[in-house]
Design a protein around this motif. Structure first.
Motif, PDB file in Angstrom:
ATOM      1  N   ARG A 208       2.451   1.298   6.502  1.00 41.81           N
ATOM      2  CA  ARG A 208       3.574   1.288   6.161  1.00 41.81           C
ATOM      3  C   ARG A 208       2.114   0.155   4.590  1.00 41.81           C
ATOM      4  NH1 ARG A 208       4.124  -3.576  10.523  1.00 41.81           N
ATOM      5  NH2 ARG A 208       4.113  -1.857  11.911  1.00 41.81           N
ATOM      6  N   GLU A 209       3.145   0.891   3.636  1.00 41.70           N
ATOM      7  CA  GLU A 209       2.918   0.226   2.062  1.00 41.70           C
ATOM      8  C   GLU A 209       2.891  -0.915   1.895  1.00 41.70           C
ATOM      9  OE1 GLU A 209       2.918   1.927  -2.508  1.00 41.70           O
ATOM     10  OE2 GLU A 209       4.322   2.315  -0.968  1.00 41.70           O
ATOM     11  N   ALA A 210       3.647  -1.613   3.089  1.00 41.44           N
ATOM     12  CA  ALA A 210       3.930  -3.241   2.648  1.00 41.44           C
ATOM     13  C   ALA A 210       3.146  -3.770   2.822  1.00 41.44           C
ATOM     14  CB  ALA A 210       5.039  -3.631   3.797  1.00 41.44           C
ATOM     15  N   ALA A 211       2.045  -3.521   3.989  1.00 38.06           N
ATOM     16  CA  ALA A 211       0.480  -4.678   4.003  1.00 38.06           C
ATOM     17  C   ALA A 211       0.095  -4.857   2.762  1.00 38.06           C
ATOM     18  CB  ALA A 211      -0.051  -3.151   5.335  1.00 38.06           C
ATOM     19  N   VAL A 212      -0.057  -3.679   1.783  1.00 33.35           N
ATOM     20  CA  VAL A 212      -0.737  -3.612   0.941  1.00 33.35           C
ATOM     21  C   VAL A 212       0.212  -4.878   0.285  1.00 33.35           C
ATOM     22  CG1 VAL A 212      -1.072  -2.888  -1.288  1.00 33.35           C
ATOM     23  CG2 VAL A 212      -1.506  -1.810   0.827  1.00 33.35           C
ATOM     24  N   TYR A 213       1.055  -4.681  -0.256  1.00 37.77           N
ATOM     25  CA  TYR A 213       2.676  -5.675  -0.672  1.00 37.77           C
ATOM     26  C   TYR A 213       2.081  -6.641  -0.179  1.00 37.77           C
ATOM     27  CZ  TYR A 213       5.273  -1.622  -1.607  1.00 37.77           C
ATOM     28  OH  TYR A 213       6.365  -0.257  -2.184  1.00 37.77           O
TER      29      TYR A 213
END
Length: 203
Positions: free
Chosen positions: A81-86
């Motif tokens: 999940r890219e949301a972790a970076v977001y």
């Protein structure tokens, strides 16, 4: 995305190994539109008690001004999940320092302007010791691949192409476009030297 070469800020220690992407942002928050920001969900279940109140002893709650985290081994493992970076970026984090990162997390970080600074075990121990009394001022230099805390300076590993992307604020598409002249030249030469492999012109 704005690129950067150097950063000066506060680094705090969060010496917990195996912080995965589900801890960085629990899945139940991923339906929230990115435009609303994910910063408040960063490490939500670690930062808050059972009734939702912020834990007064959690480092990021005590020092919300920190822009760099010294984390434990295997940071960002788990799902892709890219949301972790977001969540990290939206919370004002510019870099995470650790002895190792999840591969997909590290790639996502670079594409969103977040530095995954990988250090060796000796450097990690030195940084951890320097933060024993609390957050410290840090200077990050991408060109030199160095982290400086007072008299302590350590090196971090970063692939050259990743450094280029961070410095210029590029993602993978931008990096490819940077080679557009070479791609065009190759296309021309290939059409002349291997005409048999070239699509026939439309009538």
């Amino acid at each position: 995305m704005t690129g950067w070469r150097t950063h000066k800020g506060k680094v705090l220690g969060l010496a917990v190994a195996n912080i995965d992407t589900d801890q960085l942002i629990p899945a139940r928050f991923m339906s929230v539109p990115r435009a609303e920001g994910y910063g408040s969900y960063l490490l939500h279940d670690m930062r808050r008690g059972e009734t939702g109140e912020p834990r007064v002893d959690f480092p990021l709650n005590v020092h919300p001004e920190a822009s760099v985290i010294l984390a434990g081994r295997n940071f960002g493992s788990g799902s892709s999940r890219e949301a972790a970076v977001y969540a990290l970026v939206d919370a004002g984090i510019r870099a995470v320092i650790a002895p190792g990162f999840g591969d997909i997390f590290a790639a996502n970080a670079i594409n969103n302007g977040l530095l995954p600074a990988k250090v060796d075990e000796g450097s990690y121990a030195a940084l951890d010791a320097a933060l024993a009394k609390g957050p410290q001022d840090i200077t990050i230099d991408i060109d030199a691949r160095t982290l400086t805390l007072g008299a302590l300076q350590v090196c971090f590993a970063l692939d050259d192409s990743w450094a280029t992307k961070l410095i210029n604020g590029w993602d993978d598409i931008d990096l490819t476009r940077n080679h557009s002249a070479a791609i065009t030249a190759f296309k021309h030469i290939r059409s002349q030297t291997a005409a048999w492999a070239w699509p026939a012109a439309a009538d």
